[in-house]
Design a protein around this motif. Structure first.
Motif, PDB file in Angstrom:
ATOM      1  N   TRP A 234       0.755  -1.485   0.171  1.00 64.51           N
ATOM      2  CA  TRP A 234       0.470  -0.238   0.065  1.00 64.51           C
ATOM      3  C   TRP A 234       0.924   1.219   0.451  1.00 64.51           C
ATOM      4  O   TRP A 234       1.400   1.362   0.619  1.00 64.51           O
ATOM      5  N   ASP A 235       0.620   2.389  -0.939  1.00 61.92           N
ATOM      6  CA  ASP A 235       1.621   3.276  -0.817  1.00 61.92           C
ATOM      7  C   ASP A 235       0.603   4.251  -0.564  1.00 61.92           C
ATOM      8  O   ASP A 235      -0.547   4.954  -1.342  1.00 61.92           O
ATOM      9  N   ASP A 236       0.383   5.422   0.498  1.00 58.99           N
ATOM     10  CA  ASP A 236       0.361   6.285   1.344  1.00 58.99           C
ATOM     11  C   ASP A 236      -0.090   7.442  -0.197  1.00 58.99           C
ATOM     12  O   ASP A 236      -1.252   8.047   0.171  1.00 58.99           O
ATOM     13  N   GLU A 237       0.556   7.876  -0.879  1.00 57.78           N
ATOM     14  CA  GLU A 237       0.988   8.785  -1.721  1.00 57.78           C
ATOM     15  C   GLU A 237      -0.291   9.025  -3.270  1.00 57.78           C
ATOM     16  O   GLU A 237      -0.963   9.348  -4.066  1.00 57.78           O
ATOM     17  N   GLU A 238       0.391   7.047  -2.907  1.00 57.39           N
ATOM     18  CA  GLU A 238      -0.436   6.544  -4.501  1.00 57.39           C
ATOM     19  C   GLU A 238      -2.361   6.189  -4.685  1.00 57.39           C
ATOM     20  O   GLU A 238      -2.723   6.614  -4.952  1.00 57.39           O
ATOM     21  N   ASP A 239      -1.917   5.585  -3.086  1.00 56.47           N
ATOM     22  CA  ASP A 239      -3.583   4.472  -2.730  1.00 56.47           C
ATOM     23  C   ASP A 239      -4.461   5.527  -1.761  1.00 56.47           C
ATOM     24  O   ASP A 239      -5.415   5.471  -1.868  1.00 56.47           O
ATOM     25  N   GLY A 240      -3.893   6.495  -1.430  1.00 56.02           N
ATOM     26  CA  GLY A 240      -4.398   7.214  -0.117  1.00 56.02           C
ATOM     27  C   GLY A 240      -3.996   7.082   1.182  1.00 56.02           C
ATOM     28  O   GLY A 240      -3.421   6.262   1.248  1.00 56.02           O
ATOM     29  N   THR A 241      -4.913   7.332   1.901  1.00 59.11           N
ATOM     30  CA  THR A 241      -4.774   6.791   3.484  1.00 59.11           C
ATOM     31  C   THR A 241      -5.471   5.522   3.896  1.00 59.11           C
ATOM     32  O   THR A 241      -6.580   6.080   3.190  1.00 59.11           O
ATOM     33  N   TRP A 242      -4.448   4.724   3.952  1.00 58.30           N
ATOM     34  CA  TRP A 242      -5.073   3.140   4.336  1.00 58.30           C
ATOM     35  C   TRP A 242      -6.010   3.811   5.459  1.00 58.30           C
ATOM     36  O   TRP A 242      -5.733   4.052   6.157  1.00 58.30           O
TER      37      TRP A 242
END
Length: 414
Positions: free
Chosen positions: A255-263
């Motif tokens: 999971w990439d917070d920058e690409e996928d948003g806050t998990w």
């Protein structure tokens, strides 16, 4: 002649009067008229004199048999004199044998008034009658005895469900309509139904009806239960959410917070959530039941003690449709005395029924033996695989097949 055999039946009651009696001998066609109904389009069948395939006495048991298949059948005869049953019982009795194992068709008789005389040349489904009585069979859904009476030009079917005999033997059907407006139905001289013409037919409108002007009072409470006004919602009930984040869920490693948003953890049902709060239900102290309009005298009801009364009975006839023909009709009597009719049945059907049954059972046994293949000799080719055949799935033939009944205006039972 067969008439001599029946002499004993005529002396049962000196006061009894016989208006019609028929045992069908070689001269039967002199007394019966074949209707022209359905002849022009080729759909009319015919009747022939025969005792059938099994009988007790081949000569005495002759009757008229329908044939060929899928035809309409209509024939009639005059009573010896017009029967006015005012103050008298009316007894209509006949026998029928469905030796063809009838799958769909009528087996009833009609008693027709003198007022229909001008229509008798084409006697059929449209011809007004006074009484229609006897068995009607079609598949497994219709296996009943019709008792239809005419009142003021309209036909009324008995409200009781009376079971017709469906085997291949001769059975006697007897209808008694009494001057006290009661009735009896007998099969093989045993009573199978009785009652009141007022109660078991709808010839008269009901004595009482619901008051059409009545209205439910405004304060009438039909609620059997109500919410308990003392019940209160617990504090904090609405603060419990229906779903909560899954505490065991973990953010995926890729999971990439920058690409996928806050998990965020996925939501799952909250085990502490109890749903929408509703107060408990209690019995309604003001409940009065379901409101029903009160009964009042029916202004259209008028009592009539003459429901039984037919003043001009003049003909008897058979008007039938049969898919599989072969029914044999015999031993008809119209009289004003049940004992006379019973004696007539005992002198005819009663003397033959046991021998007829024995002959039928013998014929069926011989037919079964004829159609049973002989056992294969041990070691022969035919015997190979017999053990396996015992367990093979075999498709059984349909008992009734596909039956299409033509639509005929005016041929309905009512």
């Amino acid at each position: 002649m067969k008439w001599a055999v029946l002499f004993a039946a005529l002396v049962v009651a000196a006061s009894a009067e016989v208006y019609f009696k028929e045992t069908f001998d070689d001269s039967w066609a002199d007394r019966w008229t074949k209707s022209s109904w359905k002849q022009s389009d080729g759909s009319a069948g015919d009747f022939k004199l025969t005792a059938g395939k099994w009988y007790g006495d081949e000569e005495a048991d002759k009757g008229i048999q329908t044939g060929p298949d899928s035809k309409f059948f209509a024939t009639y005869a005059k009573l010896d004199k017009v029967f006015d049953n005012t103050g008298k019982d009316t007894v209509v009795q006949f026998s029928v044998k469905h030796e063809q194992d009838l799958d769909c068709g009528g087996g009833y008789i009609k008693v027709v008034p003198a007022s229909s005389e001008s229509q008798m040349e084409a006697f059929g489904g449209e011809t007004p009658y006074s009484i229609m009585f006897g068995p009607d069979i079609c598949g497994y859904g219709t296996r009943k005895i019709h008792v239809i009476l005419t009142y003021k030009g309209k036909n009324y079917l008995i409200k009781k469900d009376l079971k017709a005999e469906t085997d291949q033997l001769t059975h006697v059907y007897t209808l008694v309509i009494s001057s006290d407006n009661t009735y009896k139905v007998l099969v093989d001289l045993k009573e199978v139904a009785s009652g009141s013409l007022f109660e078991d037919w709808d010839m008269l409108p009901p004595k009482t009806i619901k008051d059409p002007k009545a209205k439910k009072p405004e304060d009438w409470d039909e609620r059997e239960e109500i919410a308990d006004p003392e019940d209160k919602k617990p504090e904090g009930w609405d603060d419990i959410p229906a779903t909560i984040p899954d505490k065991e869920a973990k953010k995926p490693e890729d999971w990439d917070d920058e690409e996928d948003g806050t998990w965020e953890a996925p939501m799952i049902p909250n085990p502490e959530y109890k749903g929408e709060w509703k107060p408990k239900m209690i019995k309604n102290p003001a409940y009065k039941g379901i409101w029903v309009a009160p009964d009042i005298d029916n202004p259209e009801y008028k009592h009539d003690d003459t429901l039984y009364n037919f003043k001009d009975l003049k003909f008897v006839g058979f008007e039938l449709w049969q898919v599989k023909s072969g029914s044999i009709f015999d031993n008809i009597i119209v009289t004003d005395d049940l004992d006379t009719a019973k004696a007539f049945a005992e002198e005819t059907w009663g003397k033959s029924k046991d021998a007829e049954k024995e002959m039928m059972e013998k014929a069926k046994k011989e037919e079964a033996e004829k159609n049973t293949p002989p056992p294969a000799a041990a070691g022969s080719e035919d015997s190979e695989g017999d053990d396996d055949d015992e367990y093979e799935d075999k498709e059984e033939p349909s008992a009734t097949g596909s039956i299409e009944i033509p639509k005929e205006d005016g041929h309905d039972e009512l």
